[in-house]
Write a protein that holds these residues in place. Sequence first.
Motif, PDB file in Angstrom:
ATOM      1  N   PRO A 123       0.794  -1.241   0.000  1.00 22.23           N
ATOM      2  CA  PRO A 123       0.000   0.000   0.000  1.00 22.23           C
ATOM      3  C   PRO A 123       0.827   1.291   0.000  1.00 22.23           C
ATOM      4  O   PRO A 123       0.268   2.373  -0.111  1.00 22.23           O
ATOM      5  N   PHE A 124       2.135   1.201   0.112  1.00 24.84           N
ATOM      6  CA  PHE A 124       2.969   2.400   0.233  1.00 24.84           C
ATOM      7  C   PHE A 124       3.320   2.999  -1.126  1.00 24.84           C
ATOM      8  O   PHE A 124       3.604   2.284  -2.081  1.00 24.84           O
ATOM      9  N   THR A 125       3.330   4.329  -1.157  1.00 21.41           N
ATOM     10  CA  THR A 125       3.839   5.051  -2.323  1.00 21.41           C
ATOM     11  C   THR A 125       5.246   5.574  -2.030  1.00 21.41           C
ATOM     12  O   THR A 125       5.853   6.199  -2.883  1.00 21.41           O
ATOM     13  N   PHE A 126       5.731   5.332  -0.810  1.00 19.66           N
ATOM     14  CA  PHE A 126       7.071   5.734  -0.398  1.00 19.66           C
ATOM     15  C   PHE A 126       7.648   4.636   0.493  1.00 19.66           C
ATOM     16  O   PHE A 126       6.915   3.797   1.002  1.00 19.66           O
ATOM     17  N   VAL A 127       8.957   4.659   0.666  1.00 21.65           N
ATOM     18  CA  VAL A 127       9.623   3.713   1.565  1.00 21.65           C
ATOM     19  C   VAL A 127       9.762   4.396   2.925  1.00 21.65           C
ATOM     20  O   VAL A 127      10.328   5.492   3.010  1.00 21.65           O
ATOM     21  N   PRO A 128       9.232   3.793   4.002  1.00 19.72           N
ATOM     22  CA  PRO A 128       9.362   4.422   5.319  1.00 19.72           C
ATOM     23  C   PRO A 128      10.830   4.610   5.710  1.00 19.72           C
ATOM     24  O   PRO A 128      11.686   3.780   5.374  1.00 19.72           O
ATOM     25  N   THR A 129      11.100   5.711   6.399  1.00 21.25           N
ATOM     26  CA  THR A 129      12.455   6.020   6.861  1.00 21.25           C
ATOM     27  C   THR A 129      12.396   6.438   8.329  1.00 21.25           C
ATOM     28  O   THR A 129      11.314   6.709   8.862  1.00 21.25           O
ATOM     29  N   PRO A 130      13.548   6.538   8.995  1.00 24.08           N
ATOM     30  CA  PRO A 130      13.559   7.016  10.386  1.00 24.08           C
ATOM     31  C   PRO A 130      13.070   8.455  10.562  1.00 24.08           C
ATOM     32  O   PRO A 130      12.859   8.889  11.686  1.00 24.08           O
ATOM     33  N   LYS A 131      12.846   9.182   9.491  1.00 20.91           N
ATOM     34  CA  LYS A 131      12.284  10.533   9.602  1.00 20.91           C
ATOM     35  C   LYS A 131      10.765  10.500   9.724  1.00 20.91           C
ATOM     36  O   LYS A 131      10.143  11.508  10.034  1.00 20.91           O
ATOM     37  N   ASP A 132      10.154   9.337   9.467  1.00 21.59           N
ATOM     38  CA  ASP A 132       8.703   9.197   9.507  1.00 21.59           C
ATOM     39  C   ASP A 132       8.248   8.774  10.901  1.00 21.59           C
ATOM     40  O   ASP A 132       9.062   8.392  11.752  1.00 21.59           O
ATOM     41  N   THR A 133       6.937   8.844  11.139  1.00 26.19           N
ATOM     42  CA  THR A 133       6.362   8.424  12.408  1.00 26.19           C
ATOM     43  C   THR A 133       5.243   7.416  12.157  1.00 26.19           C
ATOM     44  O   THR A 133       4.707   7.332  11.051  1.00 26.19           O
ATOM     45  N   VAL A 134       4.898   6.678  13.208  1.00 24.53           N
ATOM     46  CA  VAL A 134       3.824   5.697  13.148  1.00 24.53           C
ATOM     47  C   VAL A 134       2.878   5.968  14.301  1.00 24.53           C
ATOM     48  O   VAL A 134       3.313   6.152  15.441  1.00 24.53           O
ATOM     49  N   VAL A 135       1.576   5.994  14.011  1.00 23.51           N
ATOM     50  CA  VAL A 135       0.561   6.198  15.051  1.00 23.51           C
ATOM     51  C   VAL A 135      -0.151   4.869  15.274  1.00 23.51           C
ATOM     52  O   VAL A 135      -0.702   4.284  14.349  1.00 23.51           O
ATOM     53  N   VAL A 136      -0.112   4.419  16.537  1.00 23.18           N
ATOM     54  CA  VAL A 136      -0.777   3.183  16.954  1.00 23.18           C
ATOM     55  C   VAL A 136      -1.628   3.525  18.163  1.00 23.18           C
ATOM     56  O   VAL A 136      -1.103   3.973  19.186  1.00 23.18           O
ATOM     57  N   SER A 137      -2.935   3.343  18.042  1.00 25.07           N
ATOM     58  CA  SER A 137      -3.868   3.617  19.157  1.00 25.07           C
ATOM     59  C   SER A 137      -3.632   5.001  19.758  1.00 25.07           C
ATOM     60  O   SER A 137      -3.468   5.151  20.971  1.00 25.07           O
ATOM     61  N   SER A 138      -3.542   6.000  18.931  1.00 16.29           N
ATOM     62  CA  SER A 138      -3.364   7.408  19.318  1.00 16.29           C
ATOM     63  C   SER A 138      -1.999   7.720  19.921  1.00 16.29           C
ATOM     64  O   SER A 138      -1.784   8.812  20.430  1.00 16.29           O
ATOM     65  N   ILE A 139      -1.070   6.784  19.906  1.00 17.53           N
ATOM     66  CA  ILE A 139       0.283   7.019  20.400  1.00 17.53           C
ATOM     67  C   ILE A 139       1.201   7.148  19.187  1.00 17.53           C
ATOM     68  O   ILE A 139       1.205   6.289  18.306  1.00 17.53           O
ATOM     69  N   GLN A 194      12.458  -9.097  -2.791  1.00 15.07           N
ATOM     70  CA  GLN A 194      12.477 -10.219  -3.721  1.00 15.07           C
ATOM     71  C   GLN A 194      12.565  -9.644  -5.128  1.00 15.07           C
ATOM     72  O   GLN A 194      11.722  -8.833  -5.510  1.00 15.07           O
ATOM     73  N   ASP A 195      13.558 -10.043  -5.895  1.00 13.03           N
ATOM     74  CA  ASP A 195      13.755  -9.548  -7.268  1.00 13.03           C
ATOM     75  C   ASP A 195      13.769  -8.021  -7.326  1.00 13.03           C
ATOM     76  O   ASP A 195      13.147  -7.405  -8.195  1.00 13.03           O
ATOM     77  N   ASN A 196      14.452  -7.390  -6.387  1.00 15.95           N
ATOM     78  CA  ASN A 196      14.583  -5.929  -6.300  1.00 15.95           C
ATOM     79  C   ASN A 196      13.255  -5.207  -6.084  1.00 15.95           C
ATOM     80  O   ASN A 196      13.127  -4.025  -6.416  1.00 15.95           O
ATOM     81  N   ILE A 197      12.262  -5.897  -5.547  1.00 15.79           N
ATOM     82  CA  ILE A 197      10.974  -5.288  -5.212  1.00 15.79           C
ATOM     83  C   ILE A 197      10.756  -5.442  -3.718  1.00 15.79           C
ATOM     84  O   ILE A 197      10.881  -6.546  -3.176  1.00 15.79           O
ATOM     85  N   ASP A 198      10.458  -4.333  -3.042  1.00 15.10           N
ATOM     86  CA  ASP A 198      10.167  -4.390  -1.607  1.00 15.10           C
ATOM     87  C   ASP A 198       8.876  -5.166  -1.385  1.00 15.10           C
ATOM     88  O   ASP A 198       7.853  -4.864  -2.004  1.00 15.10           O
ATOM     89  N   VAL A 199       8.936  -6.165  -0.499  1.00 14.06           N
ATOM     90  CA  VAL A 199       7.785  -7.007  -0.211  1.00 14.06           C
ATOM     91  C   VAL A 199       7.213  -6.681   1.159  1.00 14.06           C
ATOM     92  O   VAL A 199       6.006  -6.580   1.338  1.00 14.06           O
ATOM     93  N   LEU A 200       8.106  -6.458   2.138  1.00 11.07           N
ATOM     94  CA  LEU A 200       7.694  -6.294   3.527  1.00 11.07           C
ATOM     95  C   LEU A 200       8.654  -5.337   4.206  1.00 11.07           C
ATOM     96  O   LEU A 200       9.870  -5.367   3.932  1.00 11.07           O
ATOM     97  N   TYR A 201       8.124  -4.485   5.093  1.00  8.89           N
ATOM     98  CA  TYR A 201       8.954  -3.598   5.879  1.00  8.89           C
ATOM     99  C   TYR A 201       8.850  -4.004   7.347  1.00  8.89           C
ATOM    100  O   TYR A 201       7.750  -4.251   7.845  1.00  8.89           O
ATOM    101  N   VAL A 202       9.994  -4.058   8.033  1.00 11.81           N
ATOM    102  CA  VAL A 202      10.019  -4.279   9.481  1.00 11.81           C
ATOM    103  C   VAL A 202      10.454  -2.949  10.085  1.00 11.81           C
ATOM    104  O   VAL A 202      11.549  -2.461   9.812  1.00 11.81           O
ATOM    105  N   LEU A 203       9.559  -2.355  10.882  1.00 10.39           N
ATOM    106  CA  LEU A 203       9.809  -1.038  11.471  1.00 10.39           C
ATOM    107  C   LEU A 203      10.035  -1.178  12.964  1.00 10.39           C
ATOM    108  O   LEU A 203       9.216  -1.775  13.663  1.00 10.39           O
ATOM    109  N   TYR A 204      11.128  -0.639  13.456  1.00 18.23           N
ATOM    110  CA  TYR A 204      11.414  -0.615  14.876  1.00 18.23           C
ATOM    111  C   TYR A 204      10.972   0.752  15.397  1.00 18.23           C
ATOM    112  O   TYR A 204      11.380   1.780  14.863  1.00 18.23           O
ATOM    113  N   LEU A 205      10.139   0.746  16.443  1.00 22.01           N
ATOM    114  CA  LEU A 205       9.484   1.969  16.907  1.00 22.01           C
ATOM    115  C   LEU A 205       9.853   2.296  18.355  1.00 22.01           C
ATOM    116  O   LEU A 205      10.051   1.405  19.169  1.00 22.01           O
ATOM    117  N   ARG A 206       9.839   3.593  18.659  1.00 20.73           N
ATOM    118  CA  ARG A 206      10.068   4.061  20.036  1.00 20.73           C
ATOM    119  C   ARG A 206       9.084   5.189  20.320  1.00 20.73           C
ATOM    120  O   ARG A 206       8.942   6.126  19.533  1.00 20.73           O
TER     121      ARG A 206
END
Length: 118
Positions: A77-93, A105-117
Amino acid sequence: MGLATAFKKLSNKTLMKLGGDVTVKRTTGSSYNVDNGTVLKNQTSVTVKASFEAVSSSEVNDLISQNDKKIMVSAEPFTFVPTPKDTVVVSSIEYKIIRVDKEVQDNIDVLYVLYLRA
């Protein structure tokens, strides 16, 4: 390319069924309103389904701490690749993205693993 596209759709379909809603926000710039003195941020938001995990002790290092969260989101669903400059909102946090890992896979992003603080 067919296999990569299939993996991308499969990851999205699985997370749509099993994941929880999160919103990834990207600020692309800002402008200043001289009439009322406010700063307007230009934000792009994408709401996606995510799978949540705790950070394992083997992942803890100088950058990642034990209290951080880890989510997996489909790249479809992304039109951009998430970076550490972006934020994630989960349950209003709002969380800062600390690190982004990509499953590719074959130079196509399939899944992103995001580490959050918070």
